[in-house]
Each structure stands twice: as C-alpha cells, then as structure tokens.
Design an enzyme around this catalytic site. Structure first.
Site, PDB file in Angstrom:
ATOM      1  N   LYS A 190       0.848  -1.197   0.000  1.00  0.00           N
ATOM      2  CA  LYS A 190       0.000   0.000   0.000  1.00  0.00           C
ATOM      3  C   LYS A 190       0.878   1.240   0.000  1.00  0.00           C
ATOM      4  O   LYS A 190       1.571   1.521   0.980  1.00  0.00           O
ATOM      5  CB  LYS A 190      -0.914   0.054   1.212  1.00  0.00           C
ATOM      6  CG  LYS A 190      -1.930   1.198   1.083  1.00  0.00           C
ATOM      7  CD  LYS A 190      -2.623   1.575   2.375  1.00  0.00           C
ATOM      8  CE  LYS A 190      -1.880   2.630   3.159  1.00  0.00           C
ATOM      9  NZ  LYS A 190      -1.890   3.976   2.557  1.00  0.00           N
ATOM     10  N   GLY A 241       7.063   4.482   8.339  1.00  0.00           N
ATOM     11  CA  GLY A 241       6.186   5.624   8.567  1.00  0.00           C
ATOM     12  C   GLY A 241       6.376   6.173   9.961  1.00  0.00           C
ATOM     13  O   GLY A 241       7.444   6.026  10.560  1.00  0.00           O
ATOM     14  N   SER A 242       5.326   6.756  10.481  1.00  0.00           N
ATOM     15  CA  SER A 242       5.449   7.445  11.760  1.00  0.00           C
ATOM     16  C   SER A 242       5.500   6.450  12.919  1.00  0.00           C
ATOM     17  O   SER A 242       4.980   5.343  12.834  1.00  0.00           O
ATOM     18  CB  SER A 242       4.272   8.396  11.961  1.00  0.00           C
ATOM     19  OG  SER A 242       3.101   7.640  12.218  1.00  0.00           O
ATOM     20  N   THR A 243       6.126   6.875  13.999  1.00  0.00           N
ATOM     21  CA  THR A 243       6.214   6.049  15.197  1.00  0.00           C
ATOM     22  C   THR A 243       4.817   5.773  15.746  1.00  0.00           C
ATOM     23  O   THR A 243       4.521   4.667  16.203  1.00  0.00           O
ATOM     24  CB  THR A 243       7.096   6.743  16.241  1.00  0.00           C
ATOM     25  OG1 THR A 243       8.440   6.790  15.724  1.00  0.00           O
ATOM     26  CG2 THR A 243       7.112   5.990  17.561  1.00  0.00           C
ATOM     27  N   VAL A 245       1.913   5.462  14.124  1.00  0.00           N
ATOM     28  CA  VAL A 245       1.232   4.401  13.381  1.00  0.00           C
ATOM     29  C   VAL A 245       1.951   3.069  13.598  1.00  0.00           C
ATOM     30  O   VAL A 245       1.320   2.018  13.721  1.00  0.00           O
ATOM     31  CB  VAL A 245       1.131   4.755  11.887  1.00  0.00           C
ATOM     32  CG1 VAL A 245       0.547   3.599  11.084  1.00  0.00           C
ATOM     33  CG2 VAL A 245       0.290   6.008  11.697  1.00  0.00           C
ATOM     34  N   GLY A 246       3.276   3.112  13.676  1.00  0.00           N
ATOM     35  CA  GLY A 246       4.053   1.894  13.916  1.00  0.00           C
ATOM     36  C   GLY A 246       3.636   1.224  15.217  1.00  0.00           C
ATOM     37  O   GLY A 246       3.512   0.008  15.308  1.00  0.00           O
ATOM     38  N   GLU A 263      10.129   0.669  10.371  1.00  0.00           N
ATOM     39  CA  GLU A 263      11.140   1.719  10.194  1.00  0.00           C
ATOM     40  C   GLU A 263      10.406   3.026  10.418  1.00  0.00           C
ATOM     41  O   GLU A 263       9.588   3.445   9.603  1.00  0.00           O
ATOM     42  CB  GLU A 263      11.741   1.616   8.784  1.00  0.00           C
ATOM     43  CG  GLU A 263      13.101   2.249   8.680  1.00  0.00           C
ATOM     44  CD  GLU A 263      13.004   3.716   8.312  1.00  0.00           C
ATOM     45  OE1 GLU A 263      12.912   4.537   9.250  1.00  0.00           O
ATOM     46  OE2 GLU A 263      12.992   4.038   7.132  1.00  0.00           O
ATOM     47  N   CYS A 297      13.000  10.497   7.341  1.00  0.00           N
ATOM     48  CA  CYS A 297      12.972   9.939   8.687  1.00  0.00           C
ATOM     49  C   CYS A 297      14.326  10.035   9.373  1.00  0.00           C
ATOM     50  O   CYS A 297      14.409  10.231  10.568  1.00  0.00           O
ATOM     51  CB  CYS A 297      12.496   8.491   8.644  1.00  0.00           C
ATOM     52  SG  CYS A 297      13.427   7.499   7.476  1.00  0.00           S
ATOM     53  N   GLU A 391       9.866  14.991  16.353  1.00  0.00           N
ATOM     54  CA  GLU A 391      10.158  15.044  14.924  1.00  0.00           C
ATOM     55  C   GLU A 391       9.234  16.069  14.264  1.00  0.00           C
ATOM     56  O   GLU A 391       8.024  16.026  14.445  1.00  0.00           O
ATOM     57  CB  GLU A 391       9.904  13.644  14.343  1.00  0.00           C
ATOM     58  CG  GLU A 391      10.310  13.500  12.901  1.00  0.00           C
ATOM     59  CD  GLU A 391      10.169  12.050  12.427  1.00  0.00           C
ATOM     60  OE1 GLU A 391       9.235  11.365  12.861  1.00  0.00           O
ATOM     61  OE2 GLU A 391      11.008  11.627  11.610  1.00  0.00           O
TER      62      GLU A 391
END
Lengths: 777, 333
Positions: A190, A241-243, A245-246, A263, A297, A391
């Site tokens: 995606k 992606g973002s922390t 969402v991770g 990552e 990132c 960030e």
C-alpha cells in the site's frame, strides 16, 4: 529580460523539466486508477484525488481500496506464493534484474512523475531516488541468485503486507518489494495516499518484466486501507512511517504470529566538533535537513555543535541557507520543492509557531506561495524544548551546543529515537570513538544521508526494528524452514496429598545485581519433585523485582564494552564451574522433572562453550558500497534483554538464552521455568563463582505471565524473548509497543540439537549498526 | 603570530579603474588560523560532484551566462613557440571574441574577453595590439611555471613585466614551501612579490595539482591572501591536473573565510582544463552561489582558458540560429 540585462543581473532563469510524458501516461489511464491486483488494474472503485503539491492541481483519481480489494489482493498473493518461492533463485534473480533494467529505461518518467506527485525537486528524484531504486533491484537480483547457497535452511515468510510513506514513494517501494521478492515472498503493497502514482507505474511496468500474476499487488488508499491490510491474512507486515502508526501496527499484529519490521521516525543528531571542516559540515546539513524538504525519517534534524565554533558555524549556515532556491520542483535549478501536502505544511507551521524558545532564523530566500516552507534554523534550544525532542518532518533544523565529546554523546542519546547520526570531525580517533557510542542504527562520519542497497538501514529504540538492505535486510523476509510449533507449557507438580519434607531447608532467592535477593512481595512457592518430595521454595517475583533487575542490568553496561575475549573467558568459566557441579545439577533436574538430567547438563556445558566461542567470532562486515570509504556493519548488543525461559529444558533452555545474550554483550533478566525453577536458582551460585560482573545476569522467578507483562512494558528494556510455555505472544507484543522494543516469540524446539543455538540466536542478541566512513585526503 | 602588513593607506591608491572594492592589502601571517584550516576531501568531492546537477541555466539565460563567461576569460597563450604574430592574432580575438553578427543578434556588441595572458617577452606586443581597448595584459612571471629560479631574479622579472606594460602579474608560488608547511617562507615570498607588483594586480598561482592535498590547497590559499594576493589561481596549465571543482570549492571557501575575517575580497581564477561551455556555466553558478554576484565580474573572477571560447562561440550560434554549429564558422584566435 534582454541578454544584456541577464548578463548584468546574472540571474537563474526557469529551467523546467517537461511533464508532458508523465501527463501523457496519466491520460492514458484516463487519470483514474484502480488497485493493481493479480497482474492487472482492477476497475476504479470509490476514488480520491492525488494532487501536485506545488500547484494544488489534481493529477489523478486513485481508488480507496476496500476490505474486499485487500482480500482479493492477499488471495492473489497467496495463490502466487508457492510457485514463486519454488522458483530457483536464478529465476527470481532474472525477474529482479529485469525490474532494475526497466526502472533505468523509464527513469525520467519515474522521476518526473515522482516530482509531480510528491513535490520533491526533480534533481533529487532524478539523481538520487530513481538511481537508488535501480540499484536496489540490481543488488537484490544478486541476493536472489545467491540465496539458496548462502542461507540454507531458510524459507520465505509467505505473503507480505507492506505499507510505505510518501517521502520517498518509489524508493521505499524498492526497499520493500526487492528483498521480499528476492526471498520468495509475494507482496501486497500500500503506497501512501498522497503519493500512489509511481507505485502504479511500477506495477504496470512490472508486466514488461513478465512478473507472474499475483506476485506484486498494489492497493491504494488511506490509513483505513493500511489498517485493513494489517488486519489481513498475511505472514509479515513491513511498515515505514510514523512512530505513532508503527505503535498501532505493533499492537494490531500482537499475538498473530506474523513477522514485523518497523522503520519509524527519528530526531537524528548531527554532531559538529570544533576541528571539523565547517564548510563541508554546513554543506552536509543541506543534504541532511534540506533534502526532500526535511521530510526524511533519518534527517539530521538536531544540530549539536561544539560551543567554541557555534557562532561561526551558525553564521556560515545562515549564509548557506540564504542561497537555497525554493520553487517549482520540476525546475532543474531548485533546491527546495514543495511540502507533500497542505496538511503536512500545517503541522510544520503549527509546531514551529508554538515554539517560544531560542532564536528562529528563516532563510532569506523568496518563498513561493502555496505548499512551501522556508529553510529554518532554531538555535539556542535546550534539550527539554519540544522541538528538540519531537520530529518536525519539515525543513526545520534545531540546534544546541556541547562542550566535550562525552556531553555530545549524552545529548545525542537524549531521545526516544535511534535512527541515524552524523559525526563531523577531522580526528579519526574521535570519529571512531563516537560511532559506537551514539545510539542509532546508522552513523555517518563526515557525511550524511548516504544510502546503498548493500548497507543495512534501520533504527533502534522508537525508530523501530529490522534492517533494510544487505543480507541483514533480506533475513527479515526469511524464516527457518519448517512449521514452527508453539512452546509447550508444563504445569508445576501440584502439592501431593502426603507431602514429604526432608533435610535442611534451602531457600532459593532471586538473583539481582550479583546479589541474592528476597522477592519484594515476600511470597514463595513450593517446588515439588515428580515424586512428591519438597525440593525447596522459589520466590514469587513481582514487578518491583523486575524493576530492580532491569536497573541492575543497566548498571552492568561495562559488560558491553569489555573485550569479547574477556566475555568468552567468563562464559568458559561458567561452563567450567557448572561442569564441576554437573552431578548435582543432573540430580536436581531429575528430581524436578523425573527424567535423567545428565544429558541436559552436558548439553548446557557444550552450549556455554558454543557461545564462549561465538563471543569473538560473530563478526560484522565491511560492505561494498559505491563510495571511496567503508560502510561497516557492526554487530552491537541490543542492550537489556528480558528472557522468559522454556519449561521443557529448565537448565539447557535458560543457558541457551543467556549464552548468546551475554556473549554479545547484553545484560539479561531471566525468568526461569515456573515448573522447574530450581535449576536456575542453583545456577546463580555458579555465576557467582565465575567472575560474571554484577547485573549482567539477573534471575527473577515467578509467574511468567505477570513478569512478562512488566518486562514487555518496561520502557528501559530493549528486547523481550519468550520461550515460556504459556502463550504470552499477544501480551508481550502488545506491551512491547510502549517503547517498540524488539520481541522474539520462540516456539518449541529441540534444545539439544542445532535448532537450540547458532546464528538465529546471535542475530536476536545484536543490532546491526552501519557506520559509514568515507575517506580520502 | 602577526607580522607587519601592507598599510591600508598605500593600497587605497592602488585601485584600478574597474575595481569596485578595496584591494586586498594582505594581513599579518596568522599561523594559528592557518593551522586550524580543514578540508575534508571526501565531503568536498561529494559536494562538487552534485554541483552540475543542482544548477541549470537555459535558453536566453544560458546565452547571457555564456557571454558573461567570455567577458571573464583571460585568453591565454603560454607556449614555447609563441611569436608576435601568434600573440597579435590572439589579441584580435580578445577584442572581437564572437562573430559580429552573433553579438548583434544577442545585443551584446562590444563584448571582449577580460584579459590577454602571455609570457613576459610577449607583453609589449600584446600591449600594442590591445591599444585603444581597456583589455589588460597579464604576464606570467616568477620563473613560470616551476618557480625555481633565484628569488632575486623572480622578483626582478615582475618589475620587468610591469615596466613593459603588464597590468596583471600571474606569479607562481614555491610549491616546496607548501609541501614542507613552511608558511612563513611562502608568506614572505608572496609579500615580496606583491611589493614588486606595485599597482599591477597579482594573481598567485598555487599549482594545486602539485600540492598533494586539499588541506594544503586551503592553507596555501589563505597564506597567499595574507601575503596580499589580489587573485588566487589554481594552476599554470602545465601541471598534469589543473582546475577541478573540488579544488575550486576549497579555494573559494578560503576566499569567503578571508573576506569574513578581514573584509577584503580576493578574486579567483581557475585555469587549465575548462574547455566546455557547460563547465563554464557550472563554475559561474558555483561562484554565484558560494561567493555571490561580485565574483561574477572580471575584477574578482577569471577563467584561464584557451579552447573554452571556441565551444562557447558554437553554443551561442546554436542559440541564435537553432542549428548546431561548426568550428570553422568562427574565427581562430
């Protein structure tokens, strides 16, 4: 302007790259795209607009893929996977090679489309993104070719769900797709909702490579589509992606037995010492924080500059910032393009505007109207300032000063993240001393943002886990062959009807910080022999005991710095002392389990020898990157590892986890088998006499489920391994999301055989840190 | 460490008409500063490698920039077989570097090169041939190209050339002073040569291809500026490696630092190896971005080149006519 006027003004005129070919490609698809499933574009469903952020102009309508689309894509990938995996490595290599060639053949179309969709300067998409994409496929064609010979006993994960961000749309696709396909997996990918177009172009072009149907599927959509993919019947999720969402993905995949690599974000330090080539360090910052509008990132977003040169450095930096040219990303003479979307622009603006500390400098360069943010430097921030910690993901550099190398390390590591770092100094001693001390997955010496397919990339801490690139990246798409069996729980021997208690009472304690400690809660549990004899009591450790053990483990940080030879000596010594008491341990095992224990003790001694041997032999690598210099892949200890030990081999299982962990320089908190804890508590006497420094090994007996929760949720524990019989996977993986620690849920295995030791264990006990050291005088 | 410097009062009188800024009088020799200068070769090379990709000028802008490049050329002949006839021909080319019809089409009538650069023996010929123009004659000097004749002779040579009418003197430094880190000797020599130049402008040729490292290039650049150089120049054109982008980046960073510390602007002249119009554009963009507009004028920037002009002429004809050009359509120099 006349030639004469330009001659006098010497201004740069417009130098636009033509968008005609890219537009023609969009037109060919009537500017409407369905998902790419099973080798063909499906009819568009409900769609949303994807826009050129530089102009706001709509480029195309892209489908918001539904659960049905995801199911179809996963089913197609599932159908295609066995055949794809069965192909000889050479056959998969040929496909990957063809993909690399196709990327090169269509390079300008990809670059232009990427810039249109993302807003990044055409120079970057043309000179950096797309060449790296091609390189990634070439490199992984090679890995596919060599895989069978080099990684025997490994097999693909299966169907991989991959979710990528909008900052390097095609490059992140390459980083995900190339290793997955090389290893024999099939893919449902995606792309980010803002930037789907190059992935769709890639899908179309993959047909020219003859890629079998279903091997690569692209489902477009927003976060809902991503969530549906995470929830689908896949064997692995790979996310960049973002922390935030991770973390959610970690929770959503918990306990499902699927592999995960993340990552995530970063706030990477950019450290400038007073003996650095300051002009080059300034130029490095242009490539660090003003590359891709700072939407990177691993951007060097946190400038740490030695106090004595800070004013001069900041002056040089401001002057350089003023020279950055912002504008039409398709212009070949532009340094800074558009921010990806007004939403992101708003986030950057809000964060910077909310800051009241320090001094803010905006580049004296004309800012086009629309989705643009000027290069910004904020100096004089304290480490506590929000902008020093969070960030921004925009062209905003924050800065503070340091006095000594030690303080630089402290400041650099004063963050929840651990993705990348840059170190600038002309002193090789200092540079090579800093590299291991900085908490990051990648360190660049006198450089920044260097990437290559051969070199691992990825983070530690809340920057995620897993590596992309190199063999280490490929291994994230492989698993040991064969079906994993869940660990088997063995219930403790229940209190017999007629308990038999003989001999002098022996009280087993917890072992924390090199000392025997009573359990904080003051509770113990009787341990009965298989025949109903009271063997002793084991303390019931609680969360405070775990807290104390983790603290003690951190105090043992000198262990990681000890020479590997010394660590080996200590482990040999443990084996020696265990050997001296082999009969006693065998008897204890027999008493607890009712089965002869001699073989297990002997195997434990052998295992200790194995890891004493490995201590100085699990070598890193010097990667063949296209650079005059070296990229060193260094195997560093993970840190503090909590390990829940198996029931089925109460001594050998524990030693099999402790061994690799401490051999690699980690400190461990071991939770022994609840059914048979006394082998472990006997072992601390062996540790005590074997020169194991205090805190390197801590043993907390108790209920694995309760202790696992505390360990997995502990924000200062770096990894949790579980081989406990109880099914703790969901608990551990859910709790681990708190600080995104690594987790390893191991299954039942033959602890006496090769599956009980070796590289898999060593890889879990280490993080690959890639240190880039360009050289030349 | 400080030693005496040329007095500012003396330099104020030494300005050429075209000079828009105060001439660099030099400073004392600051060895601490020299020692602190760093140049990270790998980083500099990486920056240099991306330069051509970061800047692009097209169409009318490109034509104007190429005309600018012509106005910055020190049209040069430095051959053992130079004759008066050869030098006269070159001077004619300096006066009329581009075919008149092309200049007319561009609206750039009157365009000339920045200077003519010759050996001492050819100075009178060049001065005579350029009479009536404002094109200065530059003489290479001080035992060019090796710089290993007696110091007294080298100093005397400068005086001879100035008396012969050279308004610019391109001196060569003693590479051995750089290679042995004898900054005092390099400084003293440069100072003495600057004295000998008087009102003539001094370009110090570093012969960067023989200095071994970019760090040496950076430090030698700084010492030459402290010694009173009006320009620092890369090469004699006789070394095996001449002007390169990494060397240029190193030298112009030194110029920038020197200006930041002293307020004096020093010029830059890359020489040798720049033969394509595209290369010239890259250099101009480099000067514009790193040092700014003043360094796009002949008092602060020159190309030392002989074959560059020919390529630019062809590009200009292409711009005017839309057709790719041929060398034989443009007059020889």
């Amino acid at each position: 302007m006349t030639t004469r006027e330009i001659f006098d003004a010497m201004s740069y005129g417009p130098a636009p790259e033509s968008a005609a070919e890219a537009m023609a490609w969009l037109d060919k698809h009537d500017r409407r795209f369905g998902p790419f499933i099973n080798g063909a574009f499906a009819a568009p469903g409900e769609t949303f607009a994807t826009k050129n952020p530089a102009t706001g102009e709509e480029l195309a309508q892209v489908t918001q893929s539904t659960g049905g689309d995801i199911a179809a894509a996963v089913a197609a990938a599932r159908r295609a996977q066995p055949k794809w995996a069965k192909l000889a490595g050479h056959e998969r290599a040929k496909y990957l090679y063809a993909l690399a060639r196709l990327v090169q053949k269509h390079s300008r179309l990809f670059a232009t489309l990427e810039t249109l969709d993302n807003g990044k300067p055409i120079r970057e998409s043309r000179d950096i993104d797309i060449p790296l994409v091609a390189r990634h496929f070439y490199y992984h064609a090679g890995l596919a070719q060599l895989l069978e010979a080099e990684q025997p006993g490994m097999e693909p994960q299966g169907v991989c769900g991959q979710i990528i961000p909008w900052n390097f749309p095609l490059l992140m696709l390459a980083w995900k797709v190339a290793p997955a396909l090389a290893a024999g997996n099939t893919v449902v990918l995606k792309p980010a909702e803002y930037t789907s177009l190059t992935a769709l172009l890639f899908a179309e072009i993959s047909r020219e490579a003859g890629l079998p149907k279903g091997v690569l599927n692209i489902v477009t959509g927003d976060g809902r589509t991503g969530a549906a993919l995470v929830g689908a019947d896949v064997d692995k999720i790979a996310f960049t992606g973002s922390t935030e969402v991770g973390r959610r993905i970690r929770q959503d995949t918990a306990g499902r037995g699927i592999a995960l690599t993340l990552e995530l974000g970063g706030k990477s330090p950019y450290i400038v010492f007073d003996d650095a080539d300051l002009d080059s360090a300034v130029e490095g910052l242009v490539d660090a924080i003003w590359f891709n509008q700072g939407q990177v990132c691993c951007a060097g977003s946190r400038l740490l500059v030695q106090e004595g040169v800070a004013p001069r450095f900041h002056e040089k930096l401001k002057r350089r910032m003023d020279g950055l040219r912002m504008g039409d990303p398709l212009d070949k003479c532009i340094d800074i393009g558009a921010v990806v979307d007004p939403v992101q622009l708003e986030t950057i603006t809000r964060m910077v505007d909310a800051n009241t500390e320090g001094e803010t400098y905006r580049a004296a360069t004309p800012v086009p109207s629309g989705c643009f943010y000027p290069p910004t430097l904020i100096t004089g921030l304290s480490p506590a300032a929000r902008l020093m910690q969070e960030e921004i993901f925009g062209p905003v550099l924050v800065s503070t000063t340091f006095r000594t190398p030690a303080e630089a390390v402290e400041l650099a590591n004063n963050t929840r993240y651990g993705l990348a770092a840059s170190v600038w100094t002309e002193n090789v001693n200092l540079a090579l001393d800093m590299a291991p001390k900085v908490k990051a997955g990648v360190v660049w010496v006198n450089g920044t943002n260097m990437f290559d397919a051969a070199a691992g990339f990825g983070g530690i801490r809340e920057s995620g886990f897993g590596r992309e690139g190199g063999w280490e990246g490929l291994l994230a798409y492989l698993k040991p062959a064969g079906k994993a069996k869940p660990a088997v729980a063995i219930a403790p021997v229940a209190e017999p009807a007629n308990p038999e208690a003989t001999g002098l009472d022996r009280t087993a304690k917890l072992y924390i910080g090199g000392k025997q400690a009573r359990p904080d809660g003051g509770y113990s549990r009787a341990v009965w022999s298989a025949r109903g004899r009271l063997l002793g009591h084991a303390g019931i450790g609680n969360r405070k005991d775990i807290r104390n053990a983790v603290e003690a483990a951190h105090k043992a940080s000198g262990w990681a710095k000890a020479p590997a030879h010394n660590r080996a000596q200590v482990i040999y010594y443990i084996a020696e002392n265990l050997s001296a008491r082999a009969e006693e341990f065998a008897a204890r095992l027999q008493a607890m389990t009712g089965k002869p224990g001699k073989a297990e003790v002997e195997a434990a001694i052998r295992r200790l020898f194995t890891y004493a041997a490995w201590a100085d032999k699990f070598d890193g690598a010097a990667k063949s990157v296209p650079l005059r210099g070296v990229a060193l892949a260094m195997n560093e200890p993970v840190g503090v590892i909590g390990a829940l030990c198996p029931d089925e081999a109460p001594l050998l299982g524990l030693v099999s986890l402790m061994g690799p962990a401490i051999a690699m320089g980690n400190a461990v908190v071991l939770v022994p088998s609840q059914a048979y804890p006394l082998a472990a508590t006997d072992l601390y006497q062996v540790l005590d006499t074997s020169d194991v420094p205090a805190g390197v090994v801590n043993i907390v007996t108790g209920d694995p489920a309760e202790l696992a929760k505390t360990l997995a949720g502990h924000l200062d524990v770096d990894a949790v391994w579980s081989f406990a019989g109880a099914d703790l996977a969901k608990l551990i993986e859910t709790e681990s999301a708190a600080n995104l620690k690594r987790t390893w849920i191991g299954g039942a295995r033959d602890w006496t055989g090769p599956s009980g030791e070796g590289r898999e264990f060593l890889r879990q006990a280490t993080e690959v840190k890639t240190v880039w050291v360009p050289y030349g005088e | 460490m400080q030693t005496d410097s040329l007095s500012p009062a003396k330099t104020a009188a030494h300005q050429l008409p075209q000079l828009a800024h105060a001439r660099n009088p030099g400073t004392g020799l600051d060895l601490d500063w020299v020692a602190s200068v760093q140049a990270n070769t790998s980083a500099i090379e990486r920056r240099a490698a991306t330069l051509p990709g970061r800047r692009s000028v097209k169409k009318a802008y490109q034509a104007a920039w190429l005309c600018k490049a012509i106005s910055l050329i020190d049209l040069t002949t430095l051959s053992g077989d130079d004759t008066e006839g050869r030098v006269k021909r070159l001077c004619a080319k300096a006066r009329q570097p581009v075919r008149a019809d092309l200049l007319e089409a561009l609206g750039m009538e009157g365009l000339t090169t920045a200077a003519i650069c010759v050996y001492h023996e050819m100075v009178p010929t060049a001065v005579a041939a350029l009479e009536g123009t404002n094109i200065p004659v530059a003489a290479v000097s001080t035992g060019f190209p090796a710089g290993l004749s007696p110091l007294k002779t080298r100093i005397a040579e400068i005086g001879e050339s100035v008396r012969a009418g050279a308004r610019e003197i391109d001196i060569v430094i003693s590479r051995r002073h750089v290679l042995t880190q004898n900054w005092q000797a390099l400084y003293d020599e440069t100072r003495a040569m600057r004295e000998a130049c008087g009102e003539a402008h001094m370009k110090t040729i570093l012969a960067t291809g023989e200095l071994g490292t970019l760090r040496n290039v950076a430090r030698a650049s700084l010492v030459c500026m402290m010694g009173g150089a009006d320009f620092i120049k890369t090469s004699t054109g006789k070394e095996s490696v001449n002007a390169t982008l990494p060397v240029s980046l190193t030298m112009i960073r030194a110029i920038r630092d020197y200006e930041a510390a002293t307020g004096f602007k020093v010029g830059y002249k890359p020489a040798g190896g720049i033969s394509k119009a595209k290369d010239a554009l890259t250099y101009l963009a480099l000067m514009k971005d790193e040092l700014g507009h003043p360094w796009l004028q002949p008092d602060l920037f020159r190309f030392g080149a002989s074959s560059l002009l020919g390529d630019i002429e062809r590009q200009l004809e292409h711009h005017v006519t839309g057709r790719y050009s041929a060398a034989n359509r443009h007059a020889m120099g």
